[in-house]
Enzyme design. Structure first.
Site, PDB file in Angstrom:
ATOM      1  N   GLU A  36      18.898 -27.567 -10.264  1.00  0.00           N
ATOM      2  CA  GLU A  36      17.554 -28.500 -10.033  1.00  0.00           C
ATOM      3  C   GLU A  36      17.459 -28.440  -8.137  1.00  0.00           C
ATOM      4  OE1 GLU A  36      16.510 -32.113 -11.558  1.00  0.00           O
ATOM      5  OE2 GLU A  36      16.159 -31.300 -13.340  1.00  0.00           O
ATOM      6  N   ARG A  86      -0.105 -10.426  -6.136  1.00  0.00           N
ATOM      7  CA  ARG A  86      -0.693  -9.285  -6.352  1.00  0.00           C
ATOM      8  C   ARG A  86      -1.392  -9.114  -8.330  1.00  0.00           C
ATOM      9  NH1 ARG A  86       4.104  -5.463  -5.191  1.00  0.00           N
ATOM     10  NH2 ARG A  86       5.615  -7.091  -4.673  1.00  0.00           N
ATOM     11  N   HIS A 119      -2.370  -9.963   0.417  1.00  0.00           N
ATOM     12  CA  HIS A 119      -2.362  -8.935  -0.789  1.00  0.00           C
ATOM     13  C   HIS A 119      -4.014  -8.847  -0.500  1.00  0.00           C
ATOM     14  CE1 HIS A 119      -1.801  -5.218  -2.827  1.00  0.00           C
ATOM     15  NE2 HIS A 119      -2.522  -5.639  -3.741  1.00  0.00           N
ATOM     16  N   LYS A 181      -2.956  11.971  -4.218  1.00  0.00           N
ATOM     17  CA  LYS A 181      -2.380  12.126  -5.132  1.00  0.00           C
ATOM     18  C   LYS A 181      -3.120  13.057  -5.855  1.00  0.00           C
ATOM     19  CE  LYS A 181       0.631   9.006  -7.128  1.00  0.00           C
ATOM     20  NZ  LYS A 181       0.542   8.024  -7.423  1.00  0.00           N
ATOM     21  N   ARG A 183      -3.069  15.220  -8.975  1.00  0.00           N
ATOM     22  CA  ARG A 183      -2.127  15.835 -10.526  1.00  0.00           C
ATOM     23  C   ARG A 183      -1.686  17.284 -10.410  1.00  0.00           C
ATOM     24  NH1 ARG A 183       1.629  14.066 -13.022  1.00  0.00           N
ATOM     25  NH2 ARG A 183       0.988  11.861 -12.587  1.00  0.00           N
TER      26      ARG A 183
HETATM   27  C1  R5P Z   1      -0.337  -2.304  -3.577  1.00  0.00           C
HETATM   28  O1  R5P Z   1      -1.648  -2.735  -4.303  1.00  0.00           O
HETATM   29  C2  R5P Z   1       0.182  -2.791  -2.530  1.00  0.00           C
HETATM   30  O2  R5P Z   1      -0.271  -2.021  -1.031  1.00  0.00           O
HETATM   31  C3  R5P Z   1       1.740  -2.039  -1.592  1.00  0.00           C
HETATM   32  O3  R5P Z   1       0.634  -0.394  -1.912  1.00  0.00           O
HETATM   33  C4  R5P Z   1       2.854  -2.126  -3.322  1.00  0.00           C
HETATM   34  O4  R5P Z   1       2.705  -3.395  -3.123  1.00  0.00           O
HETATM   35  C5  R5P Z   1       3.761  -0.866  -2.683  1.00  0.00           C
HETATM   36  O5  R5P Z   1       4.974  -0.722  -4.441  1.00  0.00           O
HETATM   37  P1  R5P Z   1       6.070  -0.273  -4.142  1.00  0.00           P
HETATM   38  O6  R5P Z   1       6.553  -0.555  -2.749  1.00  0.00           O
HETATM   39  O7  R5P Z   1       6.137  -0.244  -5.785  1.00  0.00           O
HETATM   40  O8  R5P Z   1       4.886   1.084  -4.166  1.00  0.00           O
END
Ligand code: R5P
Length: 282
Positions: A36, A86, A119, A181, A183
């Protein structure tokens, strides 16, 4: 006024005290044999600025104890980094709203709270006292300016961070964009700037948090393939989980830069001036 800080925010705490030109309180930190936390604050003041990033569960407990130790003072809390932010929604049934839990707990006993690039600013509503969220976007912009890169392109890893990239880019009037991104197949993904071309430019990928660095590592490799001359990564909060720093450097990224909201060897930007400015305006 005096500044007091947790163990995990001692560099930023000391810098803040210096900028505010006020003393920093000496605190004895130790643990009981069962693990603790124990702490004992030195001479306090009627007005106390408590600085403590919540980087993990231990840091949260220590910060709560430190706030309690200052209970007879008027307390302003500086929360440079807030873990659990987050989990700002109940994404699935049965989950806690962790950001609310932490925000509620840290509102107890303090008169106001300053966060830094939290965030999601939506989380601020869970603090039950007046709050202000500060941004280091301009400070990151100034740092990039001092690198004297030729026509750098500022890239957000996703469209959610585009506004942040825009604020960083405004320091030098640089182009900015976000990565998209695509795919290509079940196993193949392509990442490229949505509107601009990275060829022949140095690129700085900017984000609020670098956690595992996974997205930025993948993006960096692809940006080099697209002809970027150099790739840098800059963020406010260098969480750098699971060996992220080494992973990023192994992709050929020239440098990883973060602020001292989380104290790292690569914390080259300080939040102290920005926080002091906000405190002075009160
Ligand atoms: C997510 O919404 C945050 O803004 C960052 O983009 C995220 O936490 C980054 O995560 P990582 O470094 O694991 O790709």
């Amino acid at each position: 006024m005096k500044v007091i800080c947790t163990e995990r925010s001692q560099v930023l705490g000391a810098r803040l005290a210096k900028v505010l030109q006020v003393p920093i309180v000496d605190v004895t930190f130790s643990r009981f044999p069962d693990g603790e936390y124990y702490l004992r604050a030195g001479d306090l003041d009627d007005e106390i600025v408590v600085v403590g990033s919540v980087v993990d569960n231990d840091a949260l407990v220590q910060l709560m104890l430190l706030i309690d130790a200052c209970e007879h003072s008027h307390i302003r809390l500086v929360l440079p980094y807030m873990a659990y932010a987050r989990q700002d929604k109940q994404f699935k049934q049965g989950e806690p709203l962790s950001a609310r839990v932490v925000a509620n707990a840290l509102s107890r006993g303090v008169s106001e709270i300053f966060t830094v690039n939290i965030h999601d600013p939506d989380v601020l509503k869970y603090f039950t006292v007046p709050k202000q969220n500060l941004s280091l976007a301009r400070d990151i912009g100034s740092y990039i300016k001092a690198l004297h890169l030729k026509d750098p392109l500022i890239l957000a890893p996703d469209d959610g961070a585009l506004a942040f990239a825009g604020q960083v880019a405004s320091a030098g009037g640089w182009d900015f964009d976000h990565l998209e991104k695509t795919r290509l197949s079940e196993i193949e993904v392509r990442m490229a700037p949505k509107k601009v071309c990275a060829a022949s430019h140095p690129v700085v990928i900017v984000d609020d948090i670098i956690s595992t660095g996974g997205t930025i590592a993948t993006a960096a490799g692809m940006l080099y393939q697209q002809g970027a001359t150099d790739v840098y990564a800059a963020c406010v909060h260098g969480v750098l989980a699971n060996g992220a720093y080494a992973r990023l450097m192994s992709t050929g990224i020239r440098d990883v830069i973060c602020s001292d909201t989380i104290e790292r060897a690569c914390s080259r930007i300080s939040a102290a001036e920005r926080i002091a400015g906000a405190i002075r305006k009160r």
